[in-house]
Design an enzyme around this catalytic site. Structure first.
Site, PDB file in Angstrom:
ATOM      1  N   ARG A   1       0.887  -1.250  -0.049  1.00 52.94           N
ATOM      2  CA  ARG A   1      -0.041  -0.008   0.138  1.00 52.94           C
ATOM      3  C   ARG A   1       0.871   1.399  -0.099  1.00 52.94           C
ATOM      4  NH1 ARG A   1      -3.863  -3.243   3.150  1.00 52.94           N
ATOM      5  NH2 ARG A   1      -2.725  -2.956   4.997  1.00 52.94           N
TER       6      ARG A   1
ATOM      7  N   PHE B   1     -11.207  -4.912  -6.151  1.00 57.95           N
ATOM      8  CA  PHE B   1     -11.499  -5.983  -4.634  1.00 57.95           C
ATOM      9  C   PHE B   1     -10.898  -5.208  -3.552  1.00 57.95           C
ATOM     10  CE2 PHE B   1     -10.193  -8.522  -8.631  1.00 57.95           C
ATOM     11  CZ  PHE B   1     -11.286  -9.292  -8.980  1.00 57.95           C
TER      12      PHE B   1
ATOM     13  N   ASP C   1     -15.877  -3.290  -5.404  1.00 53.89           N
ATOM     14  CA  ASP C   1     -15.905  -4.532  -4.388  1.00 53.89           C
ATOM     15  C   ASP C   1     -17.537  -4.920  -4.740  1.00 53.89           C
ATOM     16  OD1 ASP C   1     -13.974  -5.608  -2.100  1.00 53.89           O
ATOM     17  OD2 ASP C   1     -16.154  -6.365  -2.160  1.00 53.89           O
ATOM     18  N   SER C   2     -17.511  -6.244  -4.802  1.00 52.45           N
ATOM     19  CA  SER C   2     -18.818  -6.998  -4.931  1.00 52.45           C
ATOM     20  C   SER C   2     -19.480  -6.854  -3.857  1.00 52.45           C
ATOM     21  CB  SER C   2     -18.661  -8.436  -5.390  1.00 52.45           C
ATOM     22  OG  SER C   2     -17.976  -9.101  -4.481  1.00 52.45           O
TER      23      SER C   2
ATOM     24  N   ALA D   1     -20.261  -0.731  -5.763  1.00 59.16           N
ATOM     25  CA  ALA D   1     -20.555  -2.454  -5.260  1.00 59.16           C
ATOM     26  C   ALA D   1     -20.745  -3.100  -6.644  1.00 59.16           C
ATOM     27  CB  ALA D   1     -21.524  -2.489  -4.203  1.00 59.16           C
TER      28      ALA D   1
ATOM     29  N   ASP E   1      -6.274  -7.016  -6.611  1.00 54.68           N
ATOM     30  CA  ASP E   1      -5.993  -7.685  -5.360  1.00 54.68           C
ATOM     31  C   ASP E   1      -6.936  -8.754  -5.026  1.00 54.68           C
ATOM     32  OD1 ASP E   1      -4.584  -8.499  -3.104  1.00 54.68           O
ATOM     33  OD2 ASP E   1      -5.123  -7.050  -1.955  1.00 54.68           O
TER      34      ASP E   1
ATOM     35  N   CYS F   1      -2.785 -14.274  -3.760  1.00 54.69           N
ATOM     36  CA  CYS F   1      -2.460 -14.581  -2.454  1.00 54.69           C
ATOM     37  C   CYS F   1      -2.820 -16.152  -2.494  1.00 54.69           C
ATOM     38  CB  CYS F   1      -3.471 -14.085  -1.569  1.00 54.69           C
ATOM     39  SG  CYS F   1      -5.063 -13.915  -1.772  1.00 54.69           S
TER      40      CYS F   1
END
Length: 395
Positions: free
Chosen positions: A214, A230, A252-253, A279, A299, A339
């Protein structure tokens, strides 16, 4: 000396323990003593009768998670010593900095000699997460050791393991405070304030592992139009705002994630109109949105949590990165991450290479990123290296 039950290995299966790998796989086990329950502390015995160490027994492909490669007593002194060692490392790193940084990982599983245990700290609250039945059964001892060793910085211990423990273990676990209590869920990372949802949020409530990355986004943000996909709590977005971004878009969802992102933006930059949030599903947003950006952050959550999902995960990374590259103006920068532990650095890089080819963009790798130092990797346990990322210059 405690009379721990014993697990006996097949002949020739002790070599990984002699190399200090912290897992004993079920295929290496010849037999176990009677009445061993999941989560028990056990001694691991070679076919020649030698004690190779002490660990937590569990049901599944990993039969024992090693706590020690000796006949160690797993008592209060053990927990205090291990947590004290972990705390000493974090102090040496300089990440515990009073009012400037109160967000950090104190225990990172195998990387700190405590497989199956994660402890993240937010201001004066430690959030403990168990990934094994043995660590679940040790939670009170861990909490007591935390307060004993780190009482100058930790007042509250919250246990959050409902979603991380084996479902079939039937533990009846619930998330709750083990020590103290607080309604203050605000903490500081590198001088920026964040609300941390340890009650209902993902993982321990915040992605501590992206702190250094970040900060790098902040360095690249001045004057740029930033897209943060995300976004979850909006960490990259907040840093981009401080870095002087011209405009920041967070996607983001989850509606809850967007609410948290907006709250974090407002807390740090009240009334600032540079930020917008949506969203919406990431792939739909990238397919339908025609705006161009010159800094994009990808991400996503883990596309593969086990090897059976690896092929589909790599296809997902290719598709996502191709979409991301299509949204960048020439001279832009893209931060892209995986990740997924089962995806190697080379596999991820090849997926991004394929994506660049599909998007017909010429790219250069500026940085190769990974997890920060408070997520240490046990040199005998390379599986602990899970976060990988690339910073790309897109022509």
């Amino acid at each position: 000396m405690s009379n721990y039950k014993r697990i006996f290995l097949r002949k020739g299966k002790e070599e990984s323990l002699r190399r200090y790998h912290p897992w004993v796989f079920s295929g290496a086990v010849a037999n176990v003593e009677k009445d061993i329950a999941e989560g028990d502390v056990v001694r691991v015995i070679s076919s020649a009768g030698e004690c190779l160490g002490t660990g937590h027994y569990q049901v599944g492909s990993i039969a024992v998670r090693m706590l020690s490669f000796a006949e160690t007593e797993i008592d209060d002194a053990f927990w205090r010593a291990r947590i004290s060692q972990a705390l000493s490392v974090r102090r040496a790193l300089g990440i515990i900095r009073g009012g400037e940084n109160t967000i950090f990982r104190l225990v990172h599983g195998e990387g700190d000699g405590l497989p199956g245990l994660v402890i993240d700290c937010y201001n004066r609250t430690a959030v403990v997460q168990a990934h094994s039945v043995g660590m679940h059964r040790s939670r009170q001892a861990v909490a007591a050791a935390l307060v004993d060793v780190a009482g100058d910085i930790i007042s509250n211990v919250y246990y959050k393991s409902f979603t991380t423990l084996p479902f079939k273990a039937g533990l009846g676990q619930e998330d709750m405070f083990l020590v103290g209590s607080t309604d203050d869920n605000t903490a500081v990372e590198n001088g920026l304030r964040f609300r941390v949802d340890w009650l209902h949020g993902q993982k321990t409530g915040f992605f501590v592992d992206q702190r250094d990355n970040r900060a790098l986004v902040e360095r690249y943000s001045e004057g740029r139009r930033v897209l943060n996909m995300f976004c979850y709590t909006g960490g990259f977005s907040v840093y981009a705002m401080r870095g002087g971004a011209e405009r920041v878009c967070s996607v983001d969802s989850s509606e809850k994630a967007i609410d948290l992102t907006n709250a974090n933006i407002e807390m740090n930059f009240p009334g600032d109109t540079r930020h917008t949030a949506y969203a919406e599903d990431a792939f739909k947003f990238l397919a339908n949105n025609k705006e161009r950006y010159n800094l994009v952050v990808l991400d996503p959550p883990a596309f593969a949590k086990h090897r059976m999902a690896l092929a589909n995960a790599l296809k997902g990374y290719i598709r996502l990165n191709a979409r991301g590259l299509e949204a960048i103006d020439g001279g832009g920068v893209m931060f892209t991450f995986s990740c997924s532990q089962v995806v190697t650095k080379d596999q991820f890089r090849n997926a991004v290479f394929t994506a660049a080819t599909l998007a017909r963009r010429n790219v250069r790798i500026l940085h190769q990123l990974h997890q920060p130092a408070d997520h240490p990797i046990n040199i005998y346990h390379p599986e602990g290296e899970y976060l990988k990322g690339l910073v790309l210059y897109v022509e």
